[in-house]
Write a protein that holds these residues in place. Structure first.
Motif, PDB file in Angstrom:
ATOM      1  N   ASP A 119       6.250 -10.358  -5.721  1.00  0.00           N
ATOM      2  CA  ASP A 119       5.637 -11.146  -4.320  1.00  0.00           C
ATOM      3  C   ASP A 119       4.332 -11.838  -4.706  1.00  0.00           C
ATOM      4  O   ASP A 119       3.220 -11.284  -5.039  1.00  0.00           O
ATOM      5  CB  ASP A 119       5.669 -10.087  -3.241  1.00  0.00           C
ATOM      6  CG  ASP A 119       5.225 -10.917  -1.827  1.00  0.00           C
ATOM      7  OD1 ASP A 119       4.906 -12.118  -1.950  1.00  0.00           O
ATOM      8  OD2 ASP A 119       5.558 -10.433  -0.915  1.00  0.00           O
ATOM      9  N   ALA A 120       4.508 -13.316  -4.478  1.00  0.00           N
ATOM     10  CA  ALA A 120       3.452 -14.149  -4.843  1.00  0.00           C
ATOM     11  C   ALA A 120       2.088 -13.910  -3.986  1.00  0.00           C
ATOM     12  O   ALA A 120       0.989 -14.120  -4.396  1.00  0.00           O
ATOM     13  CB  ALA A 120       3.843 -15.707  -4.688  1.00  0.00           C
ATOM     14  N   LEU A 121       2.473 -13.266  -2.928  1.00  0.00           N
ATOM     15  CA  LEU A 121       1.282 -13.234  -1.803  1.00  0.00           C
ATOM     16  C   LEU A 121       0.839 -11.555  -1.986  1.00  0.00           C
ATOM     17  O   LEU A 121       0.013 -10.954  -1.150  1.00  0.00           O
ATOM     18  CB  LEU A 121       1.829 -13.030  -0.458  1.00  0.00           C
ATOM     19  CG  LEU A 121       2.023 -14.615   0.013  1.00  0.00           C
ATOM     20  CD1 LEU A 121       2.319 -14.913   1.507  1.00  0.00           C
ATOM     21  CD2 LEU A 121       0.635 -15.538  -0.209  1.00  0.00           C
ATOM     22  N   MET A 122       1.236 -10.791  -2.982  1.00  0.00           N
ATOM     23  CA  MET A 122       0.894  -9.551  -3.145  1.00  0.00           C
ATOM     24  C   MET A 122      -0.510  -9.251  -3.101  1.00  0.00           C
ATOM     25  O   MET A 122      -1.073  -8.254  -2.126  1.00  0.00           O
ATOM     26  CB  MET A 122       1.537  -8.837  -4.355  1.00  0.00           C
ATOM     27  CG  MET A 122       1.128  -7.342  -4.620  1.00  0.00           C
ATOM     28  SD  MET A 122       1.871  -6.727  -6.220  1.00  0.00           S
ATOM     29  CE  MET A 122       0.386  -7.601  -7.341  1.00  0.00           C
ATOM     30  N   GLY A 123      -1.247  -9.879  -3.690  1.00  0.00           N
ATOM     31  CA  GLY A 123      -2.910  -9.742  -3.907  1.00  0.00           C
ATOM     32  C   GLY A 123      -3.286  -9.991  -2.402  1.00  0.00           C
ATOM     33  O   GLY A 123      -4.100  -9.264  -1.790  1.00  0.00           O
ATOM     34  N   GLN A 124      -2.944 -10.927  -1.833  1.00  0.00           N
ATOM     35  CA  GLN A 124      -3.414 -11.465  -0.505  1.00  0.00           C
ATOM     36  C   GLN A 124      -3.082 -10.360   0.647  1.00  0.00           C
ATOM     37  O   GLN A 124      -3.928  -9.963   1.515  1.00  0.00           O
ATOM     38  CB  GLN A 124      -3.173 -12.811   0.054  1.00  0.00           C
ATOM     39  CG  GLN A 124      -3.650 -13.923  -0.690  1.00  0.00           C
ATOM     40  CD  GLN A 124      -2.760 -14.337  -1.961  1.00  0.00           C
ATOM     41  OE1 GLN A 124      -2.314 -13.350  -2.496  1.00  0.00           O
ATOM     42  NE2 GLN A 124      -2.843 -15.516  -2.152  1.00  0.00           N
ATOM     43  N   GLY A 134       7.198  -5.186  12.734  1.00  0.00           N
ATOM     44  CA  GLY A 134       7.723  -5.744  11.169  1.00  0.00           C
ATOM     45  C   GLY A 134       6.417  -5.062  10.228  1.00  0.00           C
ATOM     46  O   GLY A 134       5.315  -4.783  10.859  1.00  0.00           O
ATOM     47  N   ASP A 135       6.861  -5.524   8.828  1.00  0.00           N
ATOM     48  CA  ASP A 135       5.952  -5.132   7.887  1.00  0.00           C
ATOM     49  C   ASP A 135       5.319  -3.615   8.008  1.00  0.00           C
ATOM     50  O   ASP A 135       4.352  -3.210   7.580  1.00  0.00           O
ATOM     51  CB  ASP A 135       4.677  -5.904   8.048  1.00  0.00           C
ATOM     52  CG  ASP A 135       5.236  -7.604   7.752  1.00  0.00           C
ATOM     53  OD1 ASP A 135       5.867  -7.658   6.782  1.00  0.00           O
ATOM     54  OD2 ASP A 135       4.523  -8.339   8.416  1.00  0.00           O
ATOM     55  N   PHE A 136       6.281  -2.795   8.405  1.00  0.00           N
ATOM     56  CA  PHE A 136       5.833  -1.417   8.281  1.00  0.00           C
ATOM     57  C   PHE A 136       5.980  -0.796   7.092  1.00  0.00           C
ATOM     58  O   PHE A 136       6.517  -1.328   5.948  1.00  0.00           O
ATOM     59  CB  PHE A 136       6.720  -0.563   9.326  1.00  0.00           C
ATOM     60  CG  PHE A 136       6.847  -0.960  10.825  1.00  0.00           C
ATOM     61  CD1 PHE A 136       5.483  -0.829  11.468  1.00  0.00           C
ATOM     62  CD2 PHE A 136       7.790  -1.450  11.396  1.00  0.00           C
ATOM     63  CE1 PHE A 136       5.533  -1.387  12.741  1.00  0.00           C
ATOM     64  CE2 PHE A 136       7.771  -1.670  12.863  1.00  0.00           C
ATOM     65  CZ  PHE A 136       6.678  -1.871  13.522  1.00  0.00           C
ATOM     66  N   LEU A 137       5.271   0.350   6.615  1.00  0.00           N
ATOM     67  CA  LEU A 137       5.252   1.018   5.369  1.00  0.00           C
ATOM     68  C   LEU A 137       4.905  -0.226   4.441  1.00  0.00           C
ATOM     69  O   LEU A 137       5.508  -0.372   3.510  1.00  0.00           O
ATOM     70  CB  LEU A 137       6.359   1.640   4.961  1.00  0.00           C
ATOM     71  CG  LEU A 137       6.424   3.007   5.672  1.00  0.00           C
ATOM     72  CD1 LEU A 137       6.888   2.846   7.141  1.00  0.00           C
ATOM     73  CD2 LEU A 137       7.878   3.692   5.025  1.00  0.00           C
ATOM     74  N   LEU A 138       3.957  -0.968   4.535  1.00  0.00           N
ATOM     75  CA  LEU A 138       3.527  -2.187   3.843  1.00  0.00           C
ATOM     76  C   LEU A 138       3.261  -1.769   2.382  1.00  0.00           C
ATOM     77  O   LEU A 138       2.804  -0.772   1.907  1.00  0.00           O
ATOM     78  CB  LEU A 138       2.223  -2.737   4.338  1.00  0.00           C
ATOM     79  CG  LEU A 138       1.798  -4.058   3.811  1.00  0.00           C
ATOM     80  CD1 LEU A 138       2.734  -5.154   4.657  1.00  0.00           C
ATOM     81  CD2 LEU A 138       0.356  -4.467   3.957  1.00  0.00           C
TER      82      LEU A 138
END
Length: 580
Positions: A118-123, A108-112
């Protein structure tokens, strides 16, 4: 770790302000970062990236001059291709959150690429960059062990695929799905997933490639370094990067993390002090009072690898002991590998492999429970009254990682070798990869000697012999050669005129009129002979000749003593005025 935003700190709420307060969104541990934590992780990632410079300088300093550019190019390729594949699939195989993830591999989370909303974009981006810096470091470790005899194109393919060798075991130790993580394995900054995997891969690649030509023909002593100063400078850059490597692995500075970040930095230095001290004593003893450069460099690096897994879990004296033992293991393993026929030019197998094993196991012996952090899941090492469990898990972790690193690298190189031979041709190895792979010719390596030795075996070296040496401007050198040639021609003309004048003086006493077949020239002005706009005429005007002598001078037609200047149509250059 809080699983819901209701239990988050104020800084977490600021970082996650895009998520509604009544949301039940579960924050993955990898992204449980406050604003301050994210800043710390990003800054550490930038500094860790400078370790690539250190690896490049160290490795280029350890190999011969004719391969120093090639090893630097491999370090660049490790970042470009290895980083690209880590984004494609590596990160997802380590930390993916897909439904098909299992204890062996994440999916999962390939080609991130999280969107702006997305609220978690920075993290997510901060976590990816931090893990990317670790991944490229693990790949770069291998390049030094393959130096001076690995086909560059084959290495590019290996670097492109070597991400798999690193990312799967990294998920075992650090991923929420990983079986070693769930058993309680502890590795703060990567003695196992980064260094042990890199060292095991280095050992496998060096063994599979075989030694360099003539490496053990005269014994097992180390070969001369190509640039010892570069090697020492590489050590300093790595030393600097290691502070961020270990301190940044607190993964933030919120709560009590900042205290352990400071402790990690100091314990990192303490470990290197112990390693440098022991390797110095060993080198003086082994070399009868002389210091060997690589003993000291690799001793310090080995101690840094050893302290990495538990960098903020130790007291100062424990860090000294762990670093000293790791350094001793390293300097003893290097000659042992040579006697096994494993030619590792930079000692990566010993530094990262052997010391990586020790670093992982040392956690099971010396680790404190870092209250209030849950780094060790509340456990302590054997010497701290924690029993045998943590030591057993750490030993299992070292065994799994070493086996994976060696076996997967052998398999990967076997596949690559079927497509592109991984070993250089012998004549390419003798000439050096800088020349054969990158068309860079060094003036110090004696290329003509190698070419003359290879000529009897009918190797086509015409293209290589025409490569211009680095460090010089070929156009300037060509112009200087032409100026020298013109100067030589001027000197020939002046010498000829002096001879004619001397012959005339001797003949003038016996004859007054020119002989038949002679041409009488008025030599009062040399420009009438050679022209006024000519470089030779300008030079001749400065010749101290007597006008009376020239007025009576004689030149014989087709005089055989006249210097040969050459065909003006074929030899003429636009920058010079040639005499016809």
């Amino acid at each position: 770790m809080a699983s819901k935003l209701d239990n988050a700190t104020a800084s977490h709420l600021t970082a996650l302000k895009g998520i509604p307060r009544n949301s039940s969104y579960v924050i993955p541990g990898l992204y449980d970062l406050s604003t301050e934590d994210t800043n710390w992780v990003l800054t550490s990632s930038f500094i860790i990236f400078t370790m690539q410079t250190g690896f490049g300088m160290l490795e280029s300093g350890c190999v011969s001059i004719k391969n120093e550019v090639n090893i630097m190019m491999k370090n660049v390729i490790d970042i470009v291709l290895g980083g690209f594949t880590y984004w494609l699939f590596g990160y997802g195989m380590s930390f993916g959150r897909g439904p098909l993830s299992n204890p062996f591999i994440a999916l999962g989370d390939f080609l991130l690429d999280p969107p702006v909303g997305d609220a978690l974009m920075g993290q997510i981006f901060a976590a990816f960059l931090f893990q990317l810096s670790f991944a490229t470091t693990a790949t770069t470790i291998v390049s030094g062990a393959m130096a001076e005899r690995c086909n560059f194109k084959a290495y590019c393919m290996f670097s492109f695929l070597n991400t798999v060798v690193y990312c799967i075991p990294a998920g075992w130790v650090w991923g929420e799905h990983g079986f070693l993580n769930n058993l309680g394995a502890v590795d703060i900054a990567g003695s196992g997933p980064v260094h042990l995997i890199g060292g095991a891969s280095a050992f496998a690649s060096a063994a599979m490639l075989g030694p360099r030509l003539g490496r053990y023909a005269e014994g097992y002593d180390p070969l001369p370094l190509g640039n010892p100063v570069n090697a020492c400078m590489g050590l300093f850059v790595l030393w600097w990067g290691w502070l961020a490597f270990n301190s940044g692995s607190t993964y933030g500075v919120s709560g009590a993390k900042w205290q352990y970040a400071a402790r990690a930095a100091v314990m990192t230095m303490m470990g290197s002090f112990g390693g440098g001290f022991i390797s110095s004593i060993y080198s003086f003893w082994r070399h009868e009072g002389r210091m060997d450069i690589m003993d000291l460099i690799n001793g310090v690096l080995g101690s840094l690898v050893s302290i990495t897994a538990g960098c903020f879990l130790y007291r100062a004296w424990e860090a000294l002991v762990i670093g000293a033992i790791g350094s001793l293991f390293c300097v003893l393993a290097m000659p042992l590998f040579d006697r096994m026929g494993v030619d590792d030019p930079v000692g990566a197998s010993a530094v990262h492999g052997v010391c990586g094993i020790w670093g992982v196991i040392a956690v099971g012996l010396f680790a404190d429970n870092p209250i209030p952090l849950d780094t060790t899941n509340g456990r302590s090492g054997l010497f701290k009254g924690g029993g045998w469990y943590l030591l057993g898990i750490q030993t299992l972790s070292a065994l799994c990682l070493a086996c994976w690193g060696i076996c997967s690298t052998f398999l990967l190189l076997y596949v690559v070798n079927k497509i592109i031979p991984i070993r250089m041709d012998p004549h390419e190895e003798l000439l050096g990869a800088d020349l054969t792979e990158h068309r860079i010719r060094h003036t110090q390596i004696g290329l003509s000697r190698a070419i003359s030795a290879l000529a009897p075996i009918k190797v086509d070296l015409n293209e290589l012999s025409g490569v211009q040496p680095i460090g010089m401007n070929p156009g300037h050198e060509r112009s200087i050669d032409q100026l020298r040639a013109a100067e030589d021609k001027l000197q020939q003309w002046q010498s000829y005129l002096d001879q004619v004048i001397g012959r005339k003086d001797s003949k003038s006493k016996h004859q007054k009129e020119p002989m038949e077949g002679d041409i009488k020239l008025n030599m009062q002005s040399p420009s009438k002979l050679l022209g006024t706009g000519n470089v030779f005429s300008r030079r001749l005007r400065s010749v101290p000749l007597k006008d009376q002598t020239f007025s009576q001078g004689l030149y014989r037609v087709n005089n055989s003593e006249l210097p040969v200047i050459g065909n003006p149509k074929s030899d003429k250059d636009a920058n010079f005025a040639w005499v016809d």
